[in-house]
Design an enzyme around this catalytic site. Structure first.
Site, mmCIF file in Angstrom:
data_model
loop_
_atom_site.group_PDB
_atom_site.id
_atom_site.type_symbol
_atom_site.label_atom_id
_atom_site.label_comp_id
_atom_site.label_asym_id
_atom_site.label_seq_id
_atom_site.Cartn_x
_atom_site.Cartn_y
_atom_site.Cartn_z
ATOM 1 N N GLY A 132 57.059 62.854 -94.589
ATOM 2 C CA GLY A 132 57.633 61.997 -95.024
ATOM 3 C C GLY A 132 57.039 60.535 -94.592
ATOM 4 N N ASP B 27 47.439 64.026 -105.116
ATOM 5 C CA ASP B 27 47.531 64.682 -103.639
ATOM 6 C C ASP B 27 47.433 66.039 -103.552
ATOM 7 O OD1 ASP B 27 48.736 62.156 -102.877
ATOM 8 O OD2 ASP B 27 50.771 62.712 -102.625
ATOM 9 N N LEU C 131 51.537 61.322 -96.061
ATOM 10 C CA LEU C 131 50.152 61.601 -95.826
ATOM 11 C C LEU C 131 50.068 63.151 -96.385
ATOM 12 C CD1 LEU C 131 49.902 61.227 -92.052
ATOM 13 C CD2 LEU C 131 48.388 60.118 -93.652
ATOM 14 N N SER C 132 51.099 63.254 -97.627
ATOM 15 C CA SER C 132 51.046 64.271 -98.489
ATOM 16 C C SER C 132 51.358 65.564 -98.106
ATOM 17 C CB SER C 132 49.471 64.313 -99.285
ATOM 18 O OG SER C 132 49.401 65.146 -100.245
ATOM 19 N N GLU D 114 46.699 53.118 -105.612
ATOM 20 C CA GLU D 114 48.015 53.435 -105.383
ATOM 21 C C GLU D 114 48.879 53.406 -106.565
ATOM 22 O OE1 GLU D 114 48.724 55.834 -102.800
ATOM 23 O OE2 GLU D 114 47.837 54.423 -101.538
ATOM 24 N N THR E 20 48.411 54.796 -109.354
ATOM 25 C CA THR E 20 47.561 54.657 -110.575
ATOM 26 C C THR E 20 47.272 56.125 -110.925
ATOM 27 O OG1 THR E 20 45.530 54.614 -109.049
ATOM 28 C CG2 THR E 20 46.041 52.470 -109.907
ATOM 29 N N ASP E 21 47.731 57.038 -110.351
ATOM 30 C CA ASP E 21 47.300 58.439 -110.665
ATOM 31 C C ASP E 21 48.115 58.757 -111.953
ATOM 32 O OD1 ASP E 21 49.533 58.789 -109.079
ATOM 33 O OD2 ASP E 21 48.823 60.592 -107.968
HETATM 34 C C1 GAF Z 1 52.770 59.841 -103.790
HETATM 35 C C2 GAF Z 1 52.622 60.471 -105.153
HETATM 36 F F1 GAF Z 1 52.960 61.865 -104.891
HETATM 37 C C3 GAF Z 1 50.976 60.310 -105.547
HETATM 38 O O1 GAF Z 1 51.046 61.046 -106.832
HETATM 39 C C4 GAF Z 1 50.957 59.103 -105.892
HETATM 40 O O2 GAF Z 1 51.510 58.633 -106.954
HETATM 41 C C5 GAF Z 1 51.317 58.246 -104.756
HETATM 42 O O3 GAF Z 1 52.549 58.566 -104.173
HETATM 43 C C6 GAF Z 1 51.094 56.573 -104.916
HETATM 44 O O4 GAF Z 1 49.779 56.421 -105.322
HETATM 45 O O5 GAF Z 1 51.916 60.180 -102.804
#
Ligand code: GAF
Length: 391
Positions: free
Chosen positions: A121, A171, A124-125, A33, A35-36
């Site tokens: 919100g 995501d 879950l993207s 989390e 880290t992307d």
């Molecule tokens: C959100 C962001 F959209 C992702 O890119 C990621 O950074 C995440 O938060 C945290 O890990 O979902």
């Protein structure tokens, strides 16, 4: 969400022609989390909850959007010389169109219908799924094909440059490249991916705290800036680093005293979390779910104490989940400040889990939570009635 056959019938009647329908899934993230956007590692899986976009061409360059999942309808012109976000859900559609055109794709006018069963919100993207399903639909309408990873990049740019949330690519990538039965280990710098099987007897239970604290998006961008500050200071001592992904725990320990204490904690979370993701992949490969669970707990504590993106409701949900027999691990998921906790639950314990966690959460907060049992799914693509029926 309406049955696909019913949707096709209804739209055929309303529009006078049969639409094409595209789907894009939401995702869970086992670990990795925040880290992307630090060029690091993540371990998400696409899930069966999805957003669908039905599309039919119209003459000219106007895009008309209707939806059951979101509030009111919207429309915009692809020829708008300076499209800007309007703080409306349809901004994600507009952003995706803008990004595709920016990439050199000449889009065509269309009528879209949007449906979704991804709770918005909740972490879950849902936004990435809307972007990706929209991109698939608009591309098909323009007669253009792009590879899944290229679509993920286009949608990532839409969110960063048009919407203004400086998110990473996890995501959008998971929504485009998911594989049923698997999580994907993604290197967010090279975009290399390797798939890892998720054991069938482990249920992915997603517990929605039903809270979303207002500071979420502002704090997200602040965290990203804090990480960049960390890299700027550390690069004075560790030459050649481009992102926190390049820093080892030993280097941070050695030069940490030079960094502001808050920035130091942010860096520590990211550097340790990257290591946890790689260990989690190894644990999954060797069927060691106990170790995966321990790493998830460590991840939650690090997000709570070092990264400071948890909140009392997420902490409580984790504590309640971990109190149930048959739970291997639980952690907050997504950006933070509300949303969901992901718990890995033995299949035999999943019914008891649902009841116990929901009762205790209601008792302690007065809030009725929602719990979704998620299964892994394939990435985005065109839908046909046969897909819906599983044939
Ligand atoms: C959100 C962001 F959209 C992702 O890119 C990621 O950074 C995440 O938060 C945290 O890990 O979902």
């Amino acid at each position: 969400m309406v049955e696909l056959a019913d949707l096709l019938n209804a739209l055929q009647q309303a529009w006078g022609s049969a639409p094409d329908v595209f789907q894009a899934p939401g995702r869970v993230n086992l670990i990795g989390e925040h880290t992307d956007y630090n060029d690091g590692f993540v371990l998400p899986a696409a899930i069966q909850l999805q957003t669908r976009v039905a599309i039919t061409p119209v003459p000219g360059r106007q895009v008309f959007i209707e939806s059951t999942a979101y509030s009111d309808n919207a429309e915009f012109s692809l020829d708008d010389p300076q499209p800007v976000p309007r703080k409306h859900w349809s901004d994600y559609v507009r952003a995706t169109a803008w990004s595709l055109e920016h990439q050199g794709v000449r889009l065509k006018g269309a009528r879209l219908f949007i449906d979704s069963n991804i709770p918005p919100g909740a972490g879950l993207s849902s936004s990435a799924a809307l972007e990706v399903a929209t991109a698939q639909a608009l591309l098909s309408n323009a007669g253009v094909t792009l590879a899944p990873t290229e679509i993920a990049k286009v949608c990532h740019r839409a969110e960063n440059e048009f919407i203004g949330i400086r998110s990473g690519i996890m995501d959008q990538f998971a929504s485009c490249n998911g594989r049923r039965g698997h999580a994907l280990l993604l290197d967010c710098r090279s975009l290399e991916v390797s798939y890892v099987a998720v054991p069938r007897d482990i249920h992915l239970m997603v517990c929605n705290t039903m809270v979303r604290h207002e500071l979420a998006s502002g704090e997200y961008n602040t965290r990203r800036q804090e990480c960049e500050e960390g890299v700027a200071v550390l690069s004075r001592f560790v030459p050649g680093i481009r992102a926190l992904r390049d820093v080892t725990p030993e280097q941070l320990a050695r030069f940490g005293a030079e960094i502001d204490p808050v920035i130091h904690r942010r860096c520590r979370h990211v550097i340790d979390e990257n290591r946890r993701v790689l260990l989690a992949k190894q644990a999954l490969d060797s069927g060691d779910i106990g170790t995966l669970g321990t790493l998830m707990q460590e991840s939650h504590q690090s997000l709570r104490l070092d990264y400071e993106v948890s909140c009392p409701e997420l902490d409580l949900m984790c504590e309640l989940a971990l109190g149930v027999k048959g739970v291997h691990g639980a952690r907050m998921m997504g950006g933070g400040f509300g949303g969901c906790v992901l718990a890995l639950v033995e299949s035999s314990a999943s019914e008891a889990f649902r009841e116990t966690v929901a009762d205790q959460y209601r008792h302690r907060t007065g809030i009725d939570c929602e719990i979704y049992e998620c299964s892994t799914a394939d990435g985005a693509g065109r839908l046909s009635v046969g897909d819906q029926l599983g044939v």
